[in-house]
Design a protein around this motif. Structure first.
Motif, PDB file in Angstrom:
ATOM      1  N   GLY A  11      42.122  40.770  22.754  1.00 43.17           N
ATOM      2  CA  GLY A  11      41.526  40.927  24.152  1.00 43.17           C
ATOM      3  C   GLY A  11      41.706  40.061  25.212  1.00 43.17           C
ATOM      4  O   GLY A  11      41.952  40.261  26.319  1.00 43.17           O
ATOM      5  N   LEU A  12      42.212  38.442  24.699  1.00 45.51           N
ATOM      6  CA  LEU A  12      42.614  37.632  25.795  1.00 45.51           C
ATOM      7  C   LEU A  12      43.901  37.825  26.246  1.00 45.51           C
ATOM      8  O   LEU A  12      44.068  37.627  27.355  1.00 45.51           O
ATOM      9  N   LYS A  13      44.891  37.978  25.252  1.00 45.64           N
ATOM     10  CA  LYS A  13      46.249  38.493  25.742  1.00 45.64           C
ATOM     11  C   LYS A  13      46.135  39.778  26.450  1.00 45.64           C
ATOM     12  O   LYS A  13      46.851  39.680  27.475  1.00 45.64           O
ATOM     13  N   LYS A  14      45.412  40.700  26.405  1.00 43.81           N
ATOM     14  CA  LYS A  14      45.100  41.749  27.098  1.00 43.81           C
ATOM     15  C   LYS A  14      44.767  41.419  28.381  1.00 43.81           C
ATOM     16  O   LYS A  14      45.413  41.860  29.573  1.00 43.81           O
ATOM     17  N   ARG A  15      43.628  40.603  28.677  1.00 42.62           N
ATOM     18  CA  ARG A  15      43.410  40.178  29.986  1.00 42.62           C
ATOM     19  C   ARG A  15      44.354  39.415  30.582  1.00 42.62           C
ATOM     20  O   ARG A  15      44.478  39.445  32.018  1.00 42.62           O
ATOM     21  N   LEU A  16      45.170  38.284  30.111  1.00 47.85           N
ATOM     22  CA  LEU A  16      46.242  37.740  30.722  1.00 47.85           C
ATOM     23  C   LEU A  16      47.111  38.539  31.174  1.00 47.85           C
ATOM     24  O   LEU A  16      47.816  38.416  32.172  1.00 47.85           O
ATOM     25  N   SER A  17      47.613  39.616  30.514  1.00 50.01           N
ATOM     26  CA  SER A  17      48.491  40.401  30.894  1.00 50.01           C
ATOM     27  C   SER A  17      48.275  41.346  32.074  1.00 50.01           C
ATOM     28  O   SER A  17      49.029  41.591  33.031  1.00 50.01           O
ATOM     29  N   LEU A  18      46.957  41.456  32.155  1.00 46.76           N
ATOM     30  CA  LEU A  18      46.437  42.492  33.217  1.00 46.76           C
ATOM     31  C   LEU A  18      45.901  41.464  34.443  1.00 46.76           C
ATOM     32  O   LEU A  18      45.591  41.973  35.460  1.00 46.76           O
ATOM     33  N   PRO A  29      45.656  39.624  37.864  1.00 49.49           N
ATOM     34  CA  PRO A  29      46.794  39.876  38.955  1.00 49.49           C
ATOM     35  C   PRO A  29      47.515  38.708  39.390  1.00 49.49           C
ATOM     36  O   PRO A  29      47.408  37.472  38.927  1.00 49.49           O
ATOM     37  N   LEU A  30      48.521  38.948  40.263  1.00 49.06           N
ATOM     38  CA  LEU A  30      49.553  37.958  40.567  1.00 49.06           C
ATOM     39  C   LEU A  30      49.076  36.623  41.289  1.00 49.06           C
ATOM     40  O   LEU A  30      49.085  35.562  41.097  1.00 49.06           O
ATOM     41  N   HIS A  31      48.237  37.119  42.035  1.00 47.56           N
ATOM     42  CA  HIS A  31      47.251  36.128  43.034  1.00 47.56           C
ATOM     43  C   HIS A  31      46.407  35.184  41.844  1.00 47.56           C
ATOM     44  O   HIS A  31      46.463  33.700  42.127  1.00 47.56           O
ATOM     45  N   ALA A  32      45.836  35.747  41.011  1.00 51.23           N
ATOM     46  CA  ALA A  32      45.290  34.865  40.056  1.00 51.23           C
ATOM     47  C   ALA A  32      45.934  34.061  39.266  1.00 51.23           C
ATOM     48  O   ALA A  32      45.498  33.211  38.846  1.00 51.23           O
ATOM     49  N   ALA A  33      46.975  34.554  38.817  1.00 54.84           N
ATOM     50  CA  ALA A  33      47.924  33.624  38.002  1.00 54.84           C
ATOM     51  C   ALA A  33      48.711  32.453  38.695  1.00 54.84           C
ATOM     52  O   ALA A  33      48.436  31.399  38.113  1.00 54.84           O
ATOM     53  N   VAL A  34      48.910  32.803  40.212  1.00 54.75           N
ATOM     54  CA  VAL A  34      49.505  31.513  40.905  1.00 54.75           C
ATOM     55  C   VAL A  34      48.262  30.775  41.040  1.00 54.75           C
ATOM     56  O   VAL A  34      48.498  29.424  40.864  1.00 54.75           O
ATOM     57  N   MET A  35      46.903  31.088  41.428  1.00 49.78           N
ATOM     58  CA  MET A  35      45.792  30.216  41.306  1.00 49.78           C
ATOM     59  C   MET A  35      45.491  29.372  40.230  1.00 49.78           C
ATOM     60  O   MET A  35      45.403  28.249  39.838  1.00 49.78           O
ATOM     61  N   GLN A  68      38.427  35.152  35.903  1.00 55.11           N
ATOM     62  CA  GLN A  68      39.393  35.800  35.948  1.00 55.11           C
ATOM     63  C   GLN A  68      39.657  36.584  34.443  1.00 55.11           C
ATOM     64  O   GLN A  68      40.020  37.639  34.612  1.00 55.11           O
ATOM     65  N   LEU A  69      39.270  35.787  33.538  1.00 54.82           N
ATOM     66  CA  LEU A  69      39.326  36.254  32.225  1.00 54.82           C
ATOM     67  C   LEU A  69      38.147  36.822  31.541  1.00 54.82           C
ATOM     68  O   LEU A  69      38.154  37.644  30.767  1.00 54.82           O
ATOM     69  N   TYR A  70      36.757  36.257  31.840  1.00 62.85           N
ATOM     70  CA  TYR A  70      35.838  36.811  31.506  1.00 62.85           C
ATOM     71  C   TYR A  70      34.574  37.390  32.297  1.00 62.85           C
ATOM     72  O   TYR A  70      33.339  37.329  31.939  1.00 62.85           O
ATOM     73  N   SER A  71      35.231  37.727  33.324  1.00 62.03           N
ATOM     74  CA  SER A  71      34.240  38.375  34.507  1.00 62.03           C
ATOM     75  C   SER A  71      35.049  39.617  34.950  1.00 62.03           C
ATOM     76  O   SER A  71      36.082  39.453  35.227  1.00 62.03           O
ATOM     77  N   ASP A  72      34.277  40.910  34.653  1.00 58.63           N
ATOM     78  CA  ASP A  72      34.814  42.005  35.169  1.00 58.63           C
ATOM     79  C   ASP A  72      34.125  42.699  36.565  1.00 58.63           C
ATOM     80  O   ASP A  72      34.437  43.533  36.979  1.00 58.63           O
ATOM     81  N   ASP A  73      33.136  41.653  37.160  1.00 57.47           N
ATOM     82  CA  ASP A  73      32.614  42.183  38.209  1.00 57.47           C
ATOM     83  C   ASP A  73      33.431  41.666  39.360  1.00 57.47           C
ATOM     84  O   ASP A  73      33.454  40.250  39.465  1.00 57.47           O
ATOM     85  N   GLY A  92      48.485  27.537  45.767  1.00 56.00           N
ATOM     86  CA  GLY A  92      47.250  27.821  45.014  1.00 56.00           C
ATOM     87  C   GLY A  92      46.316  28.345  46.070  1.00 56.00           C
ATOM     88  O   GLY A  92      45.160  29.011  45.709  1.00 56.00           O
ATOM     89  N   ILE A  93      46.097  27.347  47.052  1.00 51.94           N
ATOM     90  CA  ILE A  93      44.783  27.675  48.004  1.00 51.94           C
ATOM     91  C   ILE A  93      45.143  29.048  48.791  1.00 51.94           C
ATOM     92  O   ILE A  93      44.203  29.823  48.855  1.00 51.94           O
ATOM     93  N   VAL A  94      46.523  29.304  48.873  1.00 54.75           N
ATOM     94  CA  VAL A  94      46.772  30.709  49.763  1.00 54.75           C
ATOM     95  C   VAL A  94      46.441  31.956  48.608  1.00 54.75           C
ATOM     96  O   VAL A  94      45.561  32.971  48.902  1.00 54.75           O
ATOM     97  N   ALA A  95      46.714  31.776  47.218  1.00 55.93           N
ATOM     98  CA  ALA A  95      46.305  32.828  46.315  1.00 55.93           C
ATOM     99  C   ALA A  95      45.004  32.887  46.429  1.00 55.93           C
ATOM    100  O   ALA A  95      44.079  33.783  45.920  1.00 55.93           O
TER     101      ALA A  95
END
Length: 478
Positions: free
Chosen positions: A3-10, A12-18, A96-101, A164-167
């Motif tokens: 489930g963690l791997k799935k969330r990492l793959s999903l 968003p780009l801005h979250a990954a940059v952050m 980003q990984l543990y919240s869906d809200d 990171g600030i922009v993301a």
């Protein structure tokens, strides 16, 4: 784990940059970011971690000793940096990984934004307060002899933190990826570096700086259009003209002849290369590179090379006199007419690629079947060229004219170097006005820039209309 791997793959780009920015921010405390210089020599590389492990620096100099202790300062900066970076990384991953809200994710991005911004401020504060005035006074040093600079890793950290600030800002505002967003940086660039300077030129043309602020006046126009005549030489003839009108005419003369010369040399060259490309079914990029290659060299160096070639003891005179063709050197640069011709030839050489490339790009796209059809209808090669090929290539010709005429109008380096400063153009007139300490002359420089801008806009408007007509009409009817 899956489930963690799935969330990492999903993610968003801005979250990954952050998250990456927060992680690098945390790791950076162990990477050397600062260089200490004592008496113009680099003494030590520091990371925030090594600042705690080895805070003392002692350097024996000829006239004094330098004794530094960064223990307390390093401990504070290390602690604050670790707290901010760890908190930013924790919140970035958690939300980003543990919240869906979506609302919580946005608040998480906002929190990370604040933390990364504080981390950036702390980094700048560390750099600027490494060496304080008290340390300088205690060690009898100056800021030129004792200072700290940022390493390449420190510069890269600043870039990463800004990304990171922009993301984080992107996520906090809840924006969605849209191709239009990619245009915003360019719009900002145009606004800051194109529109804003033009507005400042317009403002400074009509408002002069005084002790009480800015006040409206027309002193710049009065200075520029003052009834002051000068006698100058055009093509060997002495003419008396208003001072700055003669400067405008000389600049226009250089621009017109440079454009005509580039067109005369470029069109046959582009035509030959385009025909070669069509005949051999392969690009002529290597041949085009031969004409673009000189642009990789600094313009000033190329110009001084031309000046050395035509100098009294230059290559041309040396070869001609050695061959017995000339008995004494030709004074190319001292003769006004010859110097003027050489200036235009050097400018043609400098701007030639800007004319070749747009014409070639249009000619190479013209279908060869059109030429064959014209010949089938009874046209000879001259008629085919004048009534089919050339009209279809006009968009490239007009683009080349725009790319050559506009810059050569204000280009003053080549005329200034070749004529040894004896020929004044619009470019160095504006420069001398702006650099003058008198506010009146500075205002006159902005007025001259404004007039030149209006002239360029009118010229571009005329050429654009011609470009539209050429694009819409196609070839002429036989």
């Amino acid at each position: 784990m899956s489930g963690l791997k799935k969330r990492l793959s999903l993610m968003p780009l801005h979250a990954a940059v952050m998250c990456i920015a927060a992680m690098i921010s945390l790791v950076s405390v162990f990477i050397p970011m600062f260089e200490l210089f004592v008496q113009y020599k680099r003494q030590r590389l520091y990371s925030l971690f090594t600042l705690i492990l080895d805070p003392r620096v002692y350097v024996a100099l000829r006239d004094s000793n330098v004794d530094l202790d960064f223990g307390i300062f390093g401990a504070w900066m290390f602690t604050i940096t670790i707290i901010l970076s760890a908190a930013a990384l924790t919140l970035a991953l958690a939300f980003q990984l543990y919240s869906d809200d979506p609302v919580k994710k946005r608040w998480g991005c906002f929190s990370v934004l604040i933390l990364l911004a504080l981390r950036f401020i702390v980094h700048i504060y560390t750099l600027s307060n490494f060496i304080t005035d008290d340390i300088l006074a205690k060690n009898h040093m100056t800021v030129q002899r004792l200072y700290v600079v940022q390493t390449l890793a420190g510069n890269l950290l600043c870039v990463v933190l800004i990304a990171g600030i922009v993301a984080a800002l992107y996520g906090a505002l809840g924006l969605k990826m849209n191709m239009k967003l990619l245009a915003y940086p360019y719009i900002l660039w145009i606004g800051v570096f194109t529109i804003l300077p033009l507005i400042l030129i317009l403002f400074r043309a009509f408002f002069a700086k005084t002790a009480g602020g800015y006040e409206f006046n027309m002193d710049g126009f009065k200075t520029l259009f003052a009834n002051k005549n000068v006698t100058t030489s055009f093509y060997g003839a002495k003419v008396t003209l208003q001072e700055y009108f003669s400067v405008f005419l000389r600049s226009l003369d250089y621009a017109v002849w440079t454009t005509i010369g580039c067109l005369i040399f470029s069109y046959p060259l582009a035509y030959i290369l385009a025909e070669r490309t069509k005949r051999l079914h392969k690009t002529s990029s290597k041949l085009l590179l031969l004409f673009v290659l000189p642009m990789w060299m600094n313009t000033m160096l190329r110009t001084y090379a031309w000046r050395a070639f035509f100098a009294e003891t230059g290559v041309f005179n040396t070869v001609m006199m050695s061959a017995g063709i000339l008995k004494e050197p030709v004074m190319f640069l001292q003769n006004p007419i010859l110097s003027d011709i050489i200036t235009k030839l050097v400018m043609i050489n400098d701007f030639l690629p800007f004319m070749v490339l747009p014409i070639y790009s249009v000619l190479v796209k013209i279908d060869s079947a059109l030429s064959q059809a014209a010949e089938d209808l009874g046209a000879n090669k001259v008629q085919t060229f004048t009534k089919v090929i050339f009209p279809l290539s006009l968009p490239g010709v007009i683009s080349g004219i725009q790319m050559v005429f506009m810059p050569s109008m204000t280009f003053y380096m080549i005329p200034d170097i070749i004529s040894e400063g004896s020929k004044t153009t619009i470019g160095n007139t504006v420069q001398s006005f702006i650099l003058n300490e008198s506010t009146t002359y500075q205002q006159a420089g902005n007025v001259l820039s404004l007039i030149l801008l209006i002239f360029v806009l009118i010229t571009m408007g005329v050429l654009r209309n011609q470009d539209k007509e050429a694009s819409g009409s196609g070839g002429m009817v036989l």
